[in-house]
Write an enzyme that holds these catalytic residues in place. Structure first.
Site, PDB file in Angstrom:
ATOM      1  N   HIS A   1      -4.073   5.881   3.284  1.00  0.00           N
ATOM      2  CA  HIS A   1      -4.727   4.717   2.701  1.00  0.00           C
ATOM      3  C   HIS A   1      -4.283   3.416   3.379  1.00  0.00           C
ATOM      4  CE1 HIS A   1      -5.627   1.720  -0.516  1.00  0.00           C
ATOM      5  NE2 HIS A   1      -6.678   2.491  -0.701  1.00  0.00           N
TER       6      HIS A   1
ATOM      7  N   ASP B   1       0.829  -1.202   0.000  1.00  0.00           N
ATOM      8  CA  ASP B   1       0.000   0.000   0.000  1.00  0.00           C
ATOM      9  C   ASP B   1       0.865   1.253   0.000  1.00  0.00           C
ATOM     10  OD1 ASP B   1      -2.383   1.742   0.610  1.00  0.00           O
ATOM     11  OD2 ASP B   1      -3.276  -0.217   0.947  1.00  0.00           O
TER      12      ASP B   1
ATOM     13  N   SER C   1     -11.113  -0.641  -2.056  1.00  0.00           N
ATOM     14  CA  SER C   1      -9.940  -0.689  -1.180  1.00  0.00           C
ATOM     15  C   SER C   1     -10.316  -1.067   0.237  1.00  0.00           C
ATOM     16  CB  SER C   1      -9.250   0.683  -1.131  1.00  0.00           C
ATOM     17  OG  SER C   1      -8.340   0.824  -2.171  1.00  0.00           O
TER      18      SER C   1
END
Length: 566
Positions: free
Chosen positions: A294, A67, A467
């Site tokens: 994220h 990520d 996601s």
């Protein structure tokens, strides 16, 4: 209007239901973990799953998260971070001899030895277009006369060139976002002065009563823009403006890229021999990077500490999160993804979460071989299907399970679409932005209004996207591998997919991005949404596979004759 950030599969701007009540926001925290019969939400029934596991013993499972980075100081993540047992922190020595110095929490393939990090990258179609532009542009090409390699390059370039054309819809979209951003910044400046603070949420703003006309106009303008853009009531002004600015800048750069090649950020920072897959010992140990939002959110969904009475509870209760930073703002590089998968496998990961994707993969061979390497080592890969409301049976999305050189599908790869709940947003059961595909999306999992960890010691917030759906599945996979450690990756995948059959496949939903009603069974292979309790029940019935390690086939080309430089 439904633009999305492809690299991360977070939907940044989408027309959604406006949630402005604090009570409603709080009720939705953790909805993805709830049970339909008991709580009225289409969650994964995690409470019932742990009831089923009562008195059963678990073993720790390493989950690699490939990520953007992770905040290692976050209160709900500190205790569940993987720590390399063979590496001494901060001594500048490669103690375990794996070629990566001080890789205590994982590795960062987007940095250099001096500690500098790559933050952004151009999209892959732009990189492809300019990579072969001089070779193919402005010339008369006879495809039949091209050698096999040149033909493949030409077809990729021609596809990229076609998509480089900017249409009127994209121009209008950028103009709209820029106008909205300009107005928001103006209102934001006034509101900060009137409120006497630099950061606020829409929920707080709705409750505030302005004392003058300037405040009233700024409040009305700001909230109207938020409703139109679809940001959530608990998003802060700083978050909203930063996300819109990033989106607008990226869109503008992409639109200008046909005539002006974007800067080669990778060459300036990483300086590896990119087209040599065996030049792999680059990067640094900074797994946080410049933008860990994220990866931090994804990691919390999988395994945030369930015992500390803080923040949130992750899906799995006995995991260690290994961060492998390989995803910049923009499209990821195939080489970094391939090496990140290999790093994760070699360092003990049993599940790998990959919440990213893109439309072009020029070095797919490297990624395929890394997936095959993980398959041979019995490691499960969970991937987010993407946010373009597209049928990925017809439109390519990478990485994927199709191993081109082997002409088969990897059996350790799960592709996940995003589901929602009637209580949320537009009330649709399948997220309006989610990609789908009867053959190439395996299962749906909650991916709208998911509350999880944010960067900062005690920060949390909502995000949406496939996601967020993928780590829900990765968490369930880790749960199965923790309590049933003798089951193979293929069996874990089977248990997860079999759990989805409990959904009524005759239920009609809206096909993402349309008003067409279809059955869930037409949108994914299993025809349903994941259920943790059912998946564990299935796992409990399985007998361990007997895998003949002598017959395990490893990919031959990738990672060949590659050793750390001493």
């Amino acid at each position: 209007m439904r633009p999305s950030v492809r690299k991360s599969n977070i939907v940044i701007v989408a027309c959604l239901f406006w949630a402005g009540q604090t009570q409603a926001q709080n009720a939705l925290k953790g909805w993805h973990l709830k049970d339909l019969q008991q709580d009225g939400y289409y969650g994964i029934s995690i409470g019932n799953a742990y009831t089923f596991l009562k008195d059963k013993k678990s073993t720790p499972v390493i989950v690699a998260v490939i990520d953007s980075g992770i905040d290692t100081t976050q209160e709900d993540l500190r205790s569940i971070l993987w720590r390399n047992p063979k590496e001494i922190p901060g001594n500048g020595i490669d103690d375990d001899g794996n070629g990566y110095i001080d890789d205590v929490y994982g590795w960062n393939f987007l940095g250099n030895i001096d500690g500098n990090n790559l933050k952004k990258a151009a999209d892959e179609k732009t990189r492809l277009y300019h990579r072969y532009k001089n070779k193919f542009s402005g010339t008369s090409i006879n495809e039949d006369s091209l050698p096999k390699t040149d033909k493949a390059q030409y077809n990729l370039w021609a596809k990229a060139a076609k998509e480089m054309t900017v249409n009127s819809e994209e121009q209008a979209e950028l103009m709209f976002v820029e106008m909205a951003l300009k107005a928001l910044k103006k209102h934001d400046k006034t509101l900060q002065q009137e409120l006497g603070k630099t950061e606020f949420t829409c929920e707080q703003l709705e409750k505030w009563q302005p004392s003058n006309s300037h405040g009233k106009q700024a409040k009305l303008g700001y909230l109207s823009s938020m409703k139109l853009l679809g940001f959530e009531g608990d998003d802060t002004n700083a978050f909203i403006i930063s996300q819109l600015s990033e989106y607008a800048d990226g869109k503008k750069e992409s639109m200008e890229a046909r005539d002006v090649p974007p800067p080669d950020y990778r060459e300036k920072v990483i300086k590896d021999d990119y087209y040599n897959i065996n030049d792999r010992f680059y990067g640094n140990a900074d797994v946080m990077g410049p933008n860990p939002l994220h990866g931090t959110h994804v990691s919390g969904i999988i395994g945030a500490d369930r015992t500390n009475n803080l923040g949130i509870e992750g899906v799995a209760d006995n995991v260690k999160i290994m961060m492998v930073r390989a995803i910049p703002d923009g499209d990821e590089y195939d080489k970094d993804v391939a090496l990140a998968i290999k790093y994760a496998v070699d360092n003990g990961a049993r599940v790998i979460n990959m919440s990213f994707g893109k439309a072009f993969s020029p070095e797919k061979k490297w990624v395929d071989e890394a997936i095959q390497y993980a398959e041979a080592k019995d490691v499960l890969i969970v991937h987010a299907a993407g946010n373009e409301a597209t049928d990925v049976d017809e439109t390519e999305n990478f990485p994927n399970a199709q191993l081109l050189e082997c002409n088969r599908r990897a059996d350790n790869f799960i592709n996940v679409g995003a589901s929602s709940d009637p209580h949320i947003g537009d009330g649709k059961l399948i997220a309006d932005f989610s990609n789908y595909g009867k053959a190439n999306v395996d299962v749906f999992a909650p991916g709208v209004k998911i509350y999880s960890t944010f960067p900062g010691k005690s920060d949390y917030g909502f995000l949406k996207g496939t996601s967020m759906a993928a780590p829900v599945v990765a968490g369930v996979a880790a749960l199965i591998r923790s309590y049933y450690p003798d089951l193979s990756a293929r069996q874990v995948k089977y248990a997860i997919e079999k759990s989805a059959y409990s959904c009524d496949t005759t239920v009609t939903v809206y096909k993402p991005g349309t008003k067409e009603k279809v059955t869930i069974s037409t949108l994914c292979e299993t025809g349903g949404m994941i259920n943790a309790r059912t998946a564990l029940e299935v796992a409990a019935t399985l007998q361990p596979e007997i895998r003949d390690k002598k017959k395990v086939t490893l990919p031959k080309a990738t990672f060949k004759n590659s050793k750390p430089v001493k």
